[in-house]
Design a protein around this motif. Structure first.
Motif, short mmCIF file in Angstrom:
data_model
loop_
_atom_site.label_atom_id
_atom_site.label_comp_id
_atom_site.label_asym_id
_atom_site.label_seq_id
_atom_site.Cartn_x
_atom_site.Cartn_y
_atom_site.Cartn_z
N TYR A 84 109.29 -48.83 -27.58
CA TYR A 84 110.46 -49.29 -28.09
C TYR A 84 110.78 -50.68 -27.32
O TYR A 84 111.03 -51.84 -27.79
CB TYR A 84 111.57 -48.46 -28.38
CG TYR A 84 112.75 -49.00 -29.04
CD1 TYR A 84 112.74 -49.22 -30.13
CD2 TYR A 84 113.84 -49.09 -28.01
CE1 TYR A 84 114.09 -49.74 -30.72
CE2 TYR A 84 115.10 -49.69 -28.54
CZ TYR A 84 115.16 -50.11 -29.80
OH TYR A 84 116.43 -50.64 -30.34
N LEU A 85 110.80 -50.48 -26.02
CA LEU A 85 111.35 -51.81 -25.08
C LEU A 85 110.13 -52.28 -24.68
O LEU A 85 108.94 -51.70 -24.49
CB LEU A 85 111.93 -50.99 -23.87
CG LEU A 85 113.23 -50.10 -24.25
CD1 LEU A 85 113.70 -49.50 -22.79
CD2 LEU A 85 114.37 -50.93 -24.90
N THR A 86 110.47 -53.78 -24.72
CA THR A 86 109.50 -54.39 -23.73
C THR A 86 109.22 -54.16 -22.30
O THR A 86 110.24 -53.45 -21.81
CB THR A 86 109.75 -55.89 -24.01
OG1 THR A 86 110.91 -56.36 -23.41
CG2 THR A 86 110.06 -56.48 -25.44
N SER A 87 108.32 -54.88 -21.79
CA SER A 87 108.09 -54.54 -20.37
C SER A 87 109.34 -55.15 -19.62
O SER A 87 110.12 -54.54 -18.56
CB SER A 87 106.81 -55.30 -19.77
OG SER A 87 105.62 -54.71 -20.37
N GLU A 88 109.76 -56.13 -19.92
CA GLU A 88 111.11 -56.71 -19.33
C GLU A 88 112.21 -55.96 -19.50
O GLU A 88 113.07 -55.43 -18.50
CB GLU A 88 111.39 -58.36 -19.58
CG GLU A 88 110.35 -59.04 -19.34
CD GLU A 88 108.99 -59.04 -20.12
OE1 GLU A 88 109.11 -58.56 -21.29
OE2 GLU A 88 108.02 -59.79 -19.77
N GLU A 89 112.39 -55.27 -20.44
CA GLU A 89 113.65 -54.62 -21.15
C GLU A 89 113.39 -53.06 -20.34
O GLU A 89 114.41 -52.69 -19.76
CB GLU A 89 113.68 -54.33 -22.50
CG GLU A 89 113.77 -55.42 -23.22
CD GLU A 89 113.85 -55.61 -24.77
OE1 GLU A 89 114.50 -56.30 -25.57
OE2 GLU A 89 112.92 -54.49 -25.26
#
Length: 786
Positions: free
Chosen positions: A231-236
């Motif tokens: 659901y979340l990107t790597s940065e998130e």
């Protein structure tokens, strides 16, 4: 300065735990490399097989848990196997969840007593049709313990969580984990209280355990699972992890920060919910328990992060880097549960839990091998599977698993016969389940990799996997049942919602009253317009939708049902028109628009109500597809139902706030509201010529469903807003009417609503046709916002 001290303490706690885990792993690695566990477990297996291996050619009847929850328990009871099944299941819970020693006479006596209490519940014929995981069963438990409001609070929280689990997470497993944690905390609370604490003190401790369990358990779907998902990107994920780390190190929740627009709403909800949970835990623990909680939570989170950040393509990870975080997170996850309730320090518990955790974690990771490989997750199994040819130094996790088993049986549980029984049962049962899960070909492929270094020992193990009987456990049965229950409940709820919406939309095509029926005179056109003004507003159409579904379950055809559906909605709409009049409730709005007497005038409203009642009777008299006697019975029933509704409205008009008893209030609201639900069920049953027992059960259901509906209406009137409700809020207070809220208060009204929910649910087994839609109707009734 204080924050710096706390941060140092947490880092120090992790370092201490890491040193301890390294020592434990070093011992396990030596045992594994030298294969010391093989002769030890071979001897254990030789004794164990006496009770579990049947080599006779003609074996007795055999069944497995796949036949279903209740049937399997009944079969075990019938064959005399239920006692041993429950005994080992309870012993396992004592080991895994309570961290207890089971190698004493006192412990064995407690286990036997608990197993017998459990047997009375699961083997009781009166519980045969009850679902112990249903809301009704849980609420009944809450009534028994005097914590109804705690259970109601939990229902509301779980509903909100389920609504906010992203598609990228496995919703059923996320909910199961959360419920499991709450149950684990409750188990510890019960264990700490014993039988001596009763009354208000007991209720207060159970309430606290539920809320603490939820507060801690919330981290599984909204920290653990969320960070593991896509659901979340790597940065998130980095941003989110930093927030969690900051909270654990500083013991304060950091600000939300900036998030992408499409994720802002969900992250804001999670942030608010975790903040509330965080504050509750902090406010309900002693300073010592709080220090333990944060230390163990940091160990757990940091170990998880170390694993989560590994890259499968990297060939550099040492055995310590692969296994030490597993030891730490598997132990700390259980240590946290005890710390969260502020339990007294118990070194024996700490030691047993520390050594035990990796046993379950390695078993789970083996089961999830191919799921983890697909997700790119690095576990000892996935890493060994991927790199064992290039890295001959890697410790085989499957071999280590058996090394852990030998250590637990002989060192941690002091050669306990019961511990050996439970642990070996669990190991063989796990392999049997995995063989079924993987399929024979893939299972063989897996064993070729992980069992290659101990061929003779694995021949013994695989023989037991094939031949072993009676190695199942109650918690696995419950887990499978819970997942099925959650999945079926969600699918059924979604199907009910979709079907109700489709039926509601379809009714718009035949509900309007055609002008040709009325004539062309201006006054008649006014009556026609007024009727359709009320009919075609944004109504819920619950009664005709329920009648439609009931008719389908009874084998009635859609086209045959249309006159009944129209008559139900015409009657209901007429009752709302009269209800809103200045002489009665004097409401200004209904179904999101001005009430009919406001849009036209009181005289037109009164005449329109009479017109719709007569139109309803005309529709019923036009039914052609059923016997004349059935149609006559339906008209007679409908006329009596309309009379009863009038009686209920008179009772409502004549009573003032606080003057009604609960019994009188139940009677009034059944006549006002429950009779409409009864009609939607009984009218199709009359046409289908259902027997009297069936109709009696439907009436009982409708009575309690109707009262629950009215209580929800009263709560919404007192708490809701006009925009959401589609009608004027606060009318009951303005008109000084007796309601469940004025008579019982908000908390009392909520308890009564759930009580009637349970009463309605408990009538369903008495109804012969498929009643799943009625269960979902009840869920809608108590959860609706308008």
């Amino acid at each position: 300065m204080k924050e710096v001290v706390v941060m140092k303490e947490n880092h120090s706690s992790y370092q201490s735990a890491e040193i301890r885990a390294n020592r434990y792993f070093k011992k396990l690695r030596e045992e594994t490399i030298e294969k010391h566990f093989i002769p030890v477990l071979t001897a254990d297996m030789s004794e164990w097989k006496v009770n579990h291996i049947n080599f006779r050619l003609h074996k007795g009847a055999k069944k497995d848990p796949s036949i279903g929850y209740r049937p399997y328990l009944q079969w075990l009871d019938y064959t005399g196997k239920l006692d041993s099944y429950l005994r080992r299941s309870v012993a396992y819970l004592y080991m895994r969840d309570l961290g207890k020693a089971i190698d004493t006479d006192k412990a064995e006596k407690e286990i036997d007593q608990t197993a017998q209490r459990l047997k009375k519940h699961v083997a009781n014929p009166s519980n045969e049709k009850a679902d112990s995981l249903s809301k009704a069963s849980l609420y009944r438990w809450g009534e028994k313990e005097g914590i109804e409001l705690s259970v109601i609070w939990l229902f509301a929280k779980l509903k909100r969580v389920s609504e906010h689990i992203p598609d990228e997470l496995d919703a059923e497993h996320a909910q199961r984990k959360l419920i499991k944690i709450i149950a684990g905390v409750l188990l510890h609370a019960y264990d700490e209280m014993g039988e001596d604490i009763q009354g208000d003190e007991r209720a207060a401790k159970l309430d606290e355990a539920i809320r603490l369990g939820y507060a801690y358990g919330l981290t599984y779907p909204f920290v653990d699972d969320l960070l593991d998902s896509s659901y979340l990107t790597s940065e998130e994920k980095e941003q989110y992890s930093a927030m969690i780390r900051t909270a654990l190190l500083t013991r304060e929740i950091p600000p939300l920060g900036d998030w992408a627009e499409n994720k802002k709403k969900l992250i804001a909800y999670i942030h608010a919910e975790l903040s509330e949970a965080f504050a509750y835990i902090k406010s309900h623990q002693t300073p010592e328990a709080l220090n333990t909680f944060f230390s163990e939570s940091y160990v757990f989170f940091h170990a998880q992060e170390l694993d989560r950040n590994k890259d499968m393509n990297e060939l550099i990870y040492t055995n310590e880097e692969l296994y030490v975080p597993v030891i730490l997170k598997s132990a700390s996850s259980r240590l946290i549960i005890r710390s969260v309730i502020g339990a007294q320090e118990d070194k024996g518990f700490d030691d047993r839990t520390f050594y035990y955790g990796i046993y379950n974690q390695l078993a789970d990771d083996f089961t999830d091998l191919f799921d983890d490989l697909q997700a790119g997750a690095v576990t000892p199994y996935t890493y060994y599977w991927t790199h064992h040819k290039e890295r001959p130094d890697l410790v085989n996790p499957f071999e280590l698993y058996f090394g852990v088993i030998a250590n637990l049986i002989h060192d941690v549980y002091s050669d306990s016969e019961l511990a050996r029984e439970v642990i070996l049962d669990r190991a063989i049962n796990g392999l049997k389940r995995n063989k079924l899960r993987f399929g024979p070909n893939r299972y063989k492929e897996v064993m070729a990799v992980f069992a290659a270094g101990m061929p003779e020992f694995m021949r013994i193990i695989q023989r037991f996997v094939k031949k072993a009987e009676d190695v199942d456990f109650f918690d696995k049965l419950l887990r499978d049942h819970m997942i099925d229950h959650l999945r079926e409940d969600r699918q059924g709820r979604d199907a009910f919602t979709v079907l109700a919406s489709e039926l509601r939309d379809e009714m718009h095509s035949f509900l309007p009253i055609e002008e040709a029926i009325i004539g062309e005179l201006p006054e008649e056109r006014t009556l026609h317009e007024a009727a359709n003004y009320s009919l075609m507003a944004d109504g819920k159409r619950i009664r005709p939708v329920v009648a439609w579904m009931m008719g389908m379950e009874l084998g009635l055809k859609k086209q045959e049902m249309i006159p009944v559906l129209k008559s139900l909605e015409y009657m209901h709409t007429a009752s709302l028109i009269f209800d809103d009049l200045p002489s009665q409730d004097n409401a200004a709005a209904r179904r999101g628009q001005p009430a009919l007497h406001i849009a036209y005038n009181s005289a037109i409203a009164e005449l329109t109500g009479i017109f719709l009642i007569q139109k309803a009777t005309l529709e019923q008299a036009s039914i052609q597809a059923f016997s004349p006697q059935a149609v006559l019975s339906l008209i007679q029933y409908s006329a009596k139902a309309a009379m009863d509704m009038c009686r209920g409205q008179v009772l409502d008009l004549e009573e003032k706030t606080g003057e009604m008893s609960l019994e009188e209030l139940n009677t009034m609201c059944f006549y006002k509201t429950g009779i409409g639900f009864e009609a939607s069920l009984i009218m199709p049953a009359i046409l289908a010529e259902a027997d009297e027992q069936e109709k009696l059960a439907l009436k009982r259901f409708a009575q309690h469903a109707g009262i629950a509906f009215q209580i929800r209406d009263d709560l919404l009137d007192a708490e809701g807003d006009e925009e959401t409700l589609g009608k004027t809020a606060g009318q009951d207070e303005k008109n000084e009417r007796s309601t469940f809220v004025t008579v019982l208060g908000f908390d009392g009204a909520r308890k009564q609503m759930w009580h009637h929910y349970c009463e309605a649910i408990e009538t369903l087994p008495q109804i012969k046709c498929n009643t799943s839609f009625l269960k979902h109707l009840l869920d809608y009734i108590i959860n609706r916002s308008r």
